[in-house]
Scaffold this motif. Structure first.
Motif, PDB file in Angstrom:
ATOM      1  N   ALA C  36       0.770  -1.320   0.095  1.00  0.00           N
ATOM      2  CA  ALA C  36      -0.063   0.050   0.117  1.00  0.00           C
ATOM      3  C   ALA C  36       0.934   1.347  -0.096  1.00  0.00           C
ATOM      4  CB  ALA C  36      -1.098   0.009   1.215  1.00  0.00           C
ATOM      5  N   PHE C  38       3.860   1.560  -1.032  1.00  0.00           N
ATOM      6  CA  PHE C  38       4.562   1.766  -2.622  1.00  0.00           C
ATOM      7  C   PHE C  38       3.745   2.181  -3.389  1.00  0.00           C
ATOM      8  CE2 PHE C  38       6.452  -0.140  -6.335  1.00  0.00           C
ATOM      9  CZ  PHE C  38       7.811   0.782  -6.287  1.00  0.00           C
ATOM     10  N   GLU C  39       2.483   1.645  -3.255  1.00  0.00           N
ATOM     11  CA  GLU C  39       1.493   2.061  -4.854  1.00  0.00           C
ATOM     12  C   GLU C  39       1.214   3.504  -4.121  1.00  0.00           C
ATOM     13  OE1 GLU C  39      -2.390   0.606  -4.303  1.00  0.00           O
ATOM     14  OE2 GLU C  39      -3.012   1.905  -5.872  1.00  0.00           O
ATOM     15  N   TYR C  41       2.906   5.804  -2.842  1.00  0.00           N
ATOM     16  CA  TYR C  41       4.043   6.593  -3.354  1.00  0.00           C
ATOM     17  C   TYR C  41       4.361   6.777  -4.881  1.00  0.00           C
ATOM     18  CZ  TYR C  41       8.999   6.490  -5.270  1.00  0.00           C
ATOM     19  OH  TYR C  41      10.244   6.787  -5.789  1.00  0.00           O
ATOM     20  N   LEU C  42       3.927   5.655  -5.615  1.00  0.00           N
ATOM     21  CA  LEU C  42       4.018   5.906  -7.058  1.00  0.00           C
ATOM     22  C   LEU C  42       2.796   6.484  -7.728  1.00  0.00           C
ATOM     23  CD1 LEU C  42       5.905   2.618  -8.674  1.00  0.00           C
ATOM     24  CD2 LEU C  42       6.640   4.962  -8.203  1.00  0.00           C
ATOM     25  N   PHE C  43       1.641   6.160  -7.303  1.00  0.00           N
ATOM     26  CA  PHE C  43       0.444   6.544  -7.852  1.00  0.00           C
ATOM     27  C   PHE C  43      -0.659   7.279  -7.390  1.00  0.00           C
ATOM     28  CE2 PHE C  43       1.950   2.306  -9.613  1.00  0.00           C
ATOM     29  CZ  PHE C  43       2.227   2.814 -10.859  1.00  0.00           C
ATOM     30  N   ALA C  44      -0.757   7.069  -6.126  1.00  0.00           N
ATOM     31  CA  ALA C  44      -1.861   7.996  -5.595  1.00  0.00           C
ATOM     32  C   ALA C  44      -1.491   9.431  -5.499  1.00  0.00           C
ATOM     33  CB  ALA C  44      -2.042   7.530  -3.917  1.00  0.00           C
ATOM     34  N   ARG C  45      -2.483  10.420  -5.897  1.00  0.00           N
ATOM     35  CA  ARG C  45      -2.001  11.736  -6.281  1.00  0.00           C
ATOM     36  C   ARG C  45      -3.061  12.363  -5.447  1.00  0.00           C
ATOM     37  NH1 ARG C  45       2.076   9.889  -6.299  1.00  0.00           N
ATOM     38  NH2 ARG C  45       3.454   9.650  -8.023  1.00  0.00           N
ATOM     39  N   LYS C  46      -3.039  13.644  -4.884  1.00  0.00           N
ATOM     40  CA  LYS C  46      -4.002  14.489  -4.185  1.00  0.00           C
ATOM     41  C   LYS C  46      -4.902  15.053  -5.330  1.00  0.00           C
ATOM     42  CE  LYS C  46      -1.117  15.392  -0.119  1.00  0.00           C
ATOM     43  NZ  LYS C  46      -0.208  16.390   0.279  1.00  0.00           N
ATOM     44  N   ASN C  47      -3.999  15.360  -6.523  1.00  0.00           N
ATOM     45  CA  ASN C  47      -4.687  15.831  -7.524  1.00  0.00           C
ATOM     46  C   ASN C  47      -5.751  17.140  -7.072  1.00  0.00           C
ATOM     47  OD1 ASN C  47      -5.285  16.007 -10.422  1.00  0.00           O
ATOM     48  ND2 ASN C  47      -6.916  14.568 -10.414  1.00  0.00           N
ATOM     49  N   GLU C  48      -5.198  18.011  -6.188  1.00  0.00           N
ATOM     50  CA  GLU C  48      -6.107  19.177  -5.648  1.00  0.00           C
ATOM     51  C   GLU C  48      -6.776  19.982  -6.738  1.00  0.00           C
ATOM     52  OE1 GLU C  48      -6.385  19.423  -2.616  1.00  0.00           O
ATOM     53  OE2 GLU C  48      -4.639  18.884  -1.367  1.00  0.00           O
ATOM     54  N   LYS C  49      -7.893  20.094  -6.318  1.00  0.00           N
ATOM     55  CA  LYS C  49      -8.742  21.357  -7.114  1.00  0.00           C
ATOM     56  C   LYS C  49      -8.588  22.670  -5.879  1.00  0.00           C
ATOM     57  CE  LYS C  49     -12.701  19.968  -9.166  1.00  0.00           C
ATOM     58  NZ  LYS C  49     -14.104  19.819  -9.335  1.00  0.00           N
ATOM     59  N   GLU C  54       3.798  21.504  -6.207  1.00  0.00           N
ATOM     60  CA  GLU C  54       4.170  20.771  -7.231  1.00  0.00           C
ATOM     61  C   GLU C  54       5.562  20.854  -7.576  1.00  0.00           C
ATOM     62  OE1 GLU C  54       1.504  21.815 -10.263  1.00  0.00           O
ATOM     63  OE2 GLU C  54       2.438  24.078 -10.456  1.00  0.00           O
ATOM     64  N   ARG C  55       6.380  20.088  -8.602  1.00  0.00           N
ATOM     65  CA  ARG C  55       7.829  20.109  -8.954  1.00  0.00           C
ATOM     66  C   ARG C  55       7.756  20.574 -10.082  1.00  0.00           C
ATOM     67  NH1 ARG C  55      10.831  14.861  -8.490  1.00  0.00           N
ATOM     68  NH2 ARG C  55       9.737  14.408 -10.470  1.00  0.00           N
ATOM     69  N   ALA C 107      -4.377  16.858   4.142  1.00  0.00           N
ATOM     70  CA  ALA C 107      -3.743  15.631   4.610  1.00  0.00           C
ATOM     71  C   ALA C 107      -2.845  15.039   3.687  1.00  0.00           C
ATOM     72  CB  ALA C 107      -4.601  14.850   5.375  1.00  0.00           C
TER      73      ALA C 107
END
Lengths: 1003, 414, 107
Positions: C36, C38-39, C41-49, C54-55, C107
């Motif tokens: 969980a 690792f997944e 880290y790689l994929f879950a994104r806040k994708n904030e509205k 960001e980088r 969070a």
């Protein structure tokens, strides 16, 4: 009829006649004319056909809002379809043809759609052409496509050129009418760098036409004086023939300058696209007059009232001899008076307002013009030209009171501020009840990088309606923009204009108010796309209630004018049909560009050879001179092969392979990535980057390494050489150099920023040349200067020194399985070194070889190729590269990923060699096909070919592939499907086809 | 539902078109539904339609915060193709493409599916090999494609410059039954059919909260009040992260702006759809005559439905190079949409950590072509708990490392 | 077309001078981490509205990676800062709150 008047025409030069043709007819106009003005002067009111019903279309407007007068301009390599006649400056030799008709403008067979209009309401095509199924593609669609479209498709490549221009300013003022001039002046006086742009060739906008008086002088003079003042300011740049095309985020704006449209064939670029960064943008874009919706309002001869005035005043052209003016506001009275002054007949002003007592009305009455108030037009008579109007009560249902003969109708439904540029980047609108229009809401402006408002409107674009208000608003806008850009405005007062008292307009969206269906289906909203009042009402009835639904269902506002004339009228009809308020219904979204801009201008100079920069190795020119057949690799070009006279490319490849295997070959490997990694933590860093251990590599030695991404997939490979105690040189694939360099930087900067490591991409600093084949050593020995014997420079070693007088670093590495040296020399010496090698190599029959021979030789040896054996879904374990994956290291990029259930699994497709039973070459990319099917009915596939070649060395086809549990299935014969669904059988074999023991490279 | 036909139009014409009924009924939310679909775009409406048609589940509401079909369904470049490489993709896109073939008849609404053929140009040797591979796979996936040479490319699309100079055309992957459809009509046709089945399409109804009890969904809060449901399908493309957050889970998705543009209309000059991945551009000609052009995406998260001009510039430059005659056409309009992109660039059609909530998102730049297949599979997933069309597209693939990566064949454009 | 300022070289440039690099302040998980983690880290994104961290990389400039605090709805930039931090610096948070009173990071 429309004709040239003996007087007026402030923009034309009657001393200079210009010849042009329309539909092959030779006509004359004057310098300063627009094509539309010149056509009207020649009584050519009929200029085109509408999109859907192919109805006759005449000139409606005088500016960029024109929906009807679109022509094919020019011919051949200079043909431009859909060019607006109203914004096309006349030039000598102009050729124009009308559009969207067959066989001719006067007689168009497509007009049958008009007779069937009752059967072709909005969206009819969604409800029919459904059966039979094949008929849409083969019958209906071809017919619709043929009758749709407008202009001719150009056939030739464009003969003109285009360019881009960059500008950085404090204040960009868009629009050079009196508002724009004053805003620019106010901002300029504050010291701001100002760019003022105007889409027309002339400055001053409407004010000189309307006879405004500013600072006690005619607007024309005030414009001249202000221009002079602006030209004298060093911080102000003026540009006409340049439209503000779009406003984008953070103060970015596009200017579209039509540099040479009016002087074709000159050596200037046709268009110049300005990419402007402005701290503040002032939109002084004016307002557009709205048509009125009455039956037959689309018949040629019905025009906007302001346009009629423009043609008379600016070009000395009368659209008609007898013009009926119909209006809901005072402004159209100016048109009536202007026509009267020009000696033309105005039989009647029809005003929907019940009582009009304004000074303009009084003046009209005094001029002897009959004014009918509380009235409307029941219908316009005529087909290809207005012949008269029928008068009715506005409050009624359209019973005809009287018919009036006329050959033109000037209509005015009020004015809508041009809010497009304000809206492009998020500026919001409010509904102005008094003027019945949307105008910018200054409280909700587009916001920039700091969250600050960066667009301010000026003049009519703000909703100001009289010259005095316009100037005051523009002055304030210019000062506000300067202040926001960090300047202190001067305390000069805004110029004053003479009073222009007027009576309020009366919003009227349909004429007469209670018009029957038969009238409503002849009231045009969108003149180009043939959308009528009845269509919008139908859309509302059918539940297409959102303004976007209505637009898309009826195509309202989707024509080339993007609804400049139709949107508000359509919106009002929709709101009425829904029983809602107009602001509640809202507008559709305004999108750039303001008016269409050429693709050529967008593409700019990046065409042909300079479409994209080409990367060249130092030896590129030699390859070219020696007949290289090129292959694009990234932005590089690499020789695929060097075919000789009379030889096919394939024959050349085979010759190159055999010559290299038997004697000696030469490869330009300069595109290979060369990245130096240096520092006390360099070894530790490379141990994280590569799957294998690089920190233990001895100085003077080379090691093949693999890199994975964090997802575990193999992303690049190459040979790493240790240069000294804290320096490594990493070779990457040709396509990978920049990517891998960035990858290294990313980890060093964002994750391990405390590690002491520098990386530098030296790819282009060196030329790298591979000398390959049994005679490779002899060639280098003949070049002399360095001991390249097996003892001094063994396989997988490297050394530095002089080779034939060149500074060289020689690596004993092999991608072909042959005795091979890769030699790096400074890029500046690359070509000389190559030529020196060619010279000494001649005695050994040395020949250059290209990428395809390289590929074949590596495949013969079972070496993987990034991009062939890998595709972003393959992990090193799949390729039998376990030997290159360190078991000792706790971590490397990709290690955790490779421990996931789907990857840490023997049940995967793995690398094997493949040989067809008959020696043929397996087709590219074909799949191993099993017997069954999956749940979706697809054939079971359990492997695929990754590389397949004819091996000239072995005289048969060889291939590599990934097969489910492949290494456990050696010797098994499996079948591969070909694209034509036949099968080829192949045996699973060791992927090393040639010199399995590796004896040839290690000599 | 009153049937649409030429006869119906003729009849109505005599009645001044006063008799046409609403295409879909105006609805107010009921207290409870068996299934609530959030998002009345193509995917959401198709999901509802096949729930009703294939599984008899008709107590369904489709909630839409704006107007139906107003998201990416109405903003895309309408290309339909199924020449995908990986089995799960080929399956769902081909299912969709085959449903498009009969959609006008199925829905009694002309969506103008035009199987005019789609070609994807190969302009590097790498692309040649990639597309040959795709053609080889497609032959056994039930997808009709073929790799064609440059001469055939030119014959199918005479306005193309196949000789470069920078990137000569080496061939193309050709799908003769790929094509385009009228995007709005797809949403409208499904909406009309859903409404005719008694489903409620509720526009201007924004979901403000997702309610669950004991790990099971029980309903949603909306701007039109609370509505209960047994099952909830989130089909909101670029806004899926936001909705998932309301339900308490996070998705492997990012939202970025994608841009497109059209030219002014001209007479027919291009009968096929062309995609050129090396130079990044794709183009077709609509029935109206406009050249419809797809551009690139921003690399940063963006919810503005507009984008940067440089993407447009890059695309137009590529297309002027490929089709020199468009240089003298004019860009009429550019616009943007918010697309949701997943970690492997393939969609998610999946159960979620909350029982009863299903998610359909991540179509990135290529969702329009999938609408019927996506709806078909999604309906089956909701009704039966799994579907062969969606099984491989579950959220668990990101944990397992079992990706469906379509960028491998050659280009990444949809 | 955004404008960004590189906190290293100080250049204020057009979006095209930079390359976006996704969500900032992700914590890397390597061997030993759970599936969980690792997944995620790689994929879950806040994708904030809304406000997002960001980088970016000054790709056509000094080459440095840095971070930006930006709103994904209005596109306004609250500030940029160097990448060698594991969370947004105080002054950036203050700059955001100054324009968005009451804002709290997700969070």
């Amino acid at each position: 009829m429309s004709t040239r008047l003996a007087t007026q025409g402030r923009l034309i030069n009657r001393d200079k006649r210009l010849e042009f043709t329309f539909n092959g007819k030779r006509l004359q106009g004057y310098e300063g004319d627009t094509l539309a003005a010149a056509l009207l002067a020649n009584d050519q009111m009929l200029v085109g056909r509408s999109f859907k019903y192919h109805r006759p279309r005449g000139i409606l407007a005088s500016g960029s809002e024109e929906p009807n007068a679109l022509v094919n301009l020019g011919e051949g390599a200079r043909l431009e379809p859909n060019q607006r006649a109203t914004t096309t400056e006349l030039f000598h030799g102009l050729t124009a043809t009308s559009q969207n008709h067959f066989p001719s403008l006067e007689f168009d067979i497509g007009e049958i759609n008009n007779s069937l209009a009752r059967f072709l309401p909005a969206g009819f095509y969604y409800k029919t052409f459904i059966h039979p199924r094949f008929a849409w593609k083969h019958v209906f669609e071809p017919f619709i496509r043929q009758s749709a479209g407008l202009g001719k498709a150009p056939k030739e490549a464009d003969a003109d050129r285009y360019e881009h221009f960059y500008a950085f300013v404090d204040v960009l003022v868009i629009g050079g009418g009196v508002a724009g001039l004053q805003a620019a002046r106010a901002a300029g006086e504050a010291g701001a760098r100002v760019l003022l742009i105007e889409q027309e060739p002339h400055w001053g906008g409407r004010a000189p036409v309307d006879g405004a008086v500013i600072e006690g002088k005619p607007a024309e003079d005030w414009v001249k004086d202000t221009l002079q003042a602006l030209e004298a300011m060093e911080n102000v740049t003026l540009r006409n023939r340049m439209m503000g095309a779009g406003v984008y985020d953070h103060g970015y704006a596009l200017g579209y300058e039509r540099v040479a449209d009016h002087i074709p064939g000159s050596d200037l670029p046709r268009h110049r696209l300005w990419r402007i960064r402005a701290k503040q943008i002032v939109t002084a874009t004016g307002a557009i007059e709205r048509p009125l919706s009455f039956a037959g309002n689309d018949i040629p001869g019905v025009m906007l009232a302001t346009a009629v005035r423009d043609y008379v005043v600016n070009y000395g052209v009368s659209p008609g001899d007898r013009t009926v003016v119909v209006t809901n506001n005072d402004d159209a009275y100016r048109t009536a008076l202007c026509l009267k002054r020009a000696g033309l007949d105005v039989p009647m002003i029809v005003d929907v307002r019940p009582l009009v007592t304004s000074p303009l009305a009084t003046e009209a009455l005094q001029a002897g013009i009959r004014v009918e108030t509380g009235k409307g037009i029941a219908k316009v008579k005529g087909r290809k030209r207005v012949t008269g109007v029928a008068l009715c009560l506005q409050a009624g249902e359209g019973s005809v009171i009287e018919e009036v003969k006329c050959d033109a109708v000037a209509m005015s439904g009020g004015f809508s501020p041009v809010v497009h540029l304000w809206s492009h980047c998020g500026g919001k609108l409010i509904w102005d009840e008094a003027n019945a229009h949307f105008r910018p809401d200054p409280a909700r402006a587009p916001t920039g990088a700091q969250g600050e408002a960066f667009v301010v409107t000026a003049g009519m674009a703000s909703g100001a309606m009289t010259t005095g208000e316009v100037l005051a608003d523009a002055d304030a806008a210019g000062k506000a923009a300067a202040r926001a850009a960090g300047f202190t405005p001067r305390r000069f007062a805004a110029p004053k204009a003479a009073e222009e008292p007027s009576e309020p307009m009366a919003p009227v969206w349909m004429m007469p108010q209670g018009a029957s269906y038969d009238l409503r289906m002849k009231m045009w909203l969108d003149f180009q796309n043939d959308v009528k009042v009845s269509d919008v009402q139908l859309a509302a009835r059918e539940g297409y209630e959102s303004v976007e639904h209505t637009k898309r269902y009826t195509t309202l506002g989707m024509a080339t004018d993007q609804g400049k004339l139709s949107n508000i009228n359509g919106l009002a009809v929709l709101a009425d049909a829904l029983g809602e308020d107009i602001p509640q219904v809202g507008t559709t979204t305004f999108r750039p560009p303001y008016t269409p801009i050429s693709m050529g201008a967008i593409a700019g100079e990046a065409r042909g050879e300079i479409f994209q920069p080409l990367r060249r190795t130092p030896i590129h020119g030699w390859h070219e001179a020696h007949g290289a057949h090129w292959e694009p690799v990234g932005h590089w070009r690499r020789p695929y092969a060097y075919p000789k006279a009379g030889e096919t490319v394939e024959e050349a490849v085979h010759r190159e392979v055999l010559n290299t295997r038997r004697r000696v070959g030469l490869l330009d490997a300069s595109t290979l990535g060369k990245i130096v990694v240096k520092g006390p933590d360099a070894g530790r860093f490379l141990d994280m980057l590569y799957t294998n251990m690089m920190s233990t590599l001895k100085v003077g030695r080379c090691r093949y390494g693999l890199m994975c991404n964090e997802n575990g997939f193999l992303s690049d490979d190459g040979v790493v050489a240790r240069i000294d105690e804290d320096t490594w040189l990493c070779h990457t694939t040709s396509g990978g150099a920049d990517r891998i360099h960035q990858w290294m930087e990313e980890w060093l900067q964002t994750e391990w920023w405390d590690w002491k490591v520098y990386v530098a991409n030296l790819t282009e600093q060196y030329a790298q040349i591979a000398v390959v084949g049994p005679d490779a050593r002899h060639v280098l020995e003949r070049l002399g200067g360095m001991d390249v014997s097996k003892e001094t420079l063994p396989f997988m070693g490297w050394q530095e020194g002089k080779l034939g007088g060149f500074d060289a670093r020689v690596f004993r590495i092999s991608f072909s399985g042959e005795l091979s040296y890769e030699i790096a020399v400074p890029a500046s010496q690359g070509l000389a070194f190559w030529e020196a090698l060619m010279e000494v190599g001649e005695a050994y029959g040395m020949q250059p070889y290209g990428t395809e021979a390289l590929h074949i030789m590596r495949a013969e040896k079972g070496f993987i190729m990034i991009g062939d054996e890998t595709d972003g879904t393959v992990i090193p374990q799949d390729l039998g590269l376990h030997w290159a994956i360190s078991k000792k290291k706790e971590d490397y990029l990709g290690k955790r990923a490779q421990a996931r259930s789907f990857m840490d699994n023997p049940d995967r497709w793995q690398l094997v060699g493949l040989e067809t039973l008959d020696g043929s070459v397996l087709p590219d990319g074909c799949y191993a096909i099993g017997e069954g099917t999956n749940a979706n009915g697809q054939a079971e596939m359990f492997g695929r070919v990754t590389s397949t070649y004819y091996s000239p060395t072995l005289g048969r086809g060889i291939a590599m592939g990934l097969v489910h549990n492949g290494p456990q299935r050696m010797g098994e014969v499996i079948r591969f499907g070909t694209p034509d669904k036949s099968f080829v059988e192949a045996r699973i074999v060791d992927p090393v086809f040639y010199d399995k023991e590796g004896e040839k490279q290690n000599v | 539902m009153k049937r649409y036909s030429a006869f119906a139009i003729a009849k109505e014409a005599l009645n001044n078109h006063q008799g046409w009924k609403r295409a879909w009924a105006k609805a107010q939310p009921k207290r409870k539904y068996d299934v609530i679909v959030v998002g009345a775009g193509g995917h959401g409406l198709a999901t509802a339609y096949y729930l009703g048609k294939n599984f008899g589940i008709r107590n369904v509401a489709i909630l839409e915060k704006g107007w139906l079909g107003g998201g990416n369904t109405g903003r895309n470049t309408t290309i339909i193709r199924s020449n995908y490489l990986q089995d799960p993709s080929a399956a769902i896109y081909e299912k969709a493409r085959s449903l498009y073939e009969t959609m006008s008849q199925d829905l009694n609404y002309n969506v103008m599916f035009s199987p005019r053929g789609v070609m994807m140009l190969a302009q590097t040797e790498h692309e040649v090999r990639g597309y040959k591979r795709t053609a080889a796979a497609n032959a056994f996936q039930g997808v009709e494609t073929e790799f064609i040479g440059p001469a055939r490319v030119k014959e199918l699309c005479p306005i193309m410059n196949i000789e470069g100079p920078r990137y000569p055309v080496l061939g193309a992957l050709w799908q003769p039954r790929g094509g385009t459809a009228r995007h709005d009509a797809v949403a409208w046709g499904y909406a009309r059919a859903c409404s005719a089945m008694g489903m409620d399409i509720i526009q201007k109804c924004e979901v403000t909260g997702v309610r669950s009890e004991g790990g099971r969904v029980v309903g949603v809060d909306t701007t039109k009040g609370a509505i209960d449901c047994d099952k909830l399908a989130m089909v909101v493309a670029g806004h899926c992260s936001h909705l998932a957050e309301m339900a308490g889970f996070r998705l492997p998705v990012e939202s970025v702006a994608l841009q497109a543009l059209v030219s002014e209309p001209i007479k027919p000059c291009m009968d096929v759809v062309v995609m050129a991945n090396t130079v990044h551009g794709y183009m077709s000609q609509s029935d109206k005559g406009e050249m419809v052009i797809g551009g690139g995406t921003d690399a940063f998260n963006n919810y503005t439905q507009r984008g940067s001009f440089h993407h447009i510039e890059e695309t137009v430059r590529a297309l002027v190079e490929t089709f020199p005659m468009i240089s003298r056409l004019k860009m009429l309009r550019q616009w943007g949409g918010i697309v949701d992109v997943t970690g492997d660039r393939s969609p998610i059609l999946s159960k979620t950590p909350i029982e009863g909530i299903f998610v359909n998102c991540g179509w990135g730049t290529g969702g329009f072509k999938a609408i019927p297949g996506s709806g078909w599979g999604m309906a089956e997933l909701i009704a039966k708990g799994h579907s062969p069309l969606t099984d491989e597209f579950g959220l668990n693939r990101f944990t397992e490392g079992r990706f469906i990566d379509e960028s491998v064949a050659a280009g990444v454009a949809h | 077309m955004l404008i960004l300022t590189c906190p290293y070289c100080g250049v204020t440039g057009e979006e095209t001078e930079f390359a976006a690099g996704g969500e900032a302040h992700l914590k890397r998980f390597g061997p030993g981490s759970s599936d969980a983690e690792f997944e995620s880290y790689l994929f879950a994104r806040k994708n904030e509205k809304g406000v997002t961290f960001e980088r970016w990389r000054h790709a056509n400039g000094c080459g440095k990676w840095f971070h930006a605090a930006r709103c994904t709805v209005t596109l306004e930039v609250f500030g940029t800062y160097k990448a060698q931090v594991t969370e947004p610096p105080k002054e950036i948070l203050a700059a955001i709150r100054k324009r968005r009173p009451g804002w709290e990071p997700a969070a």
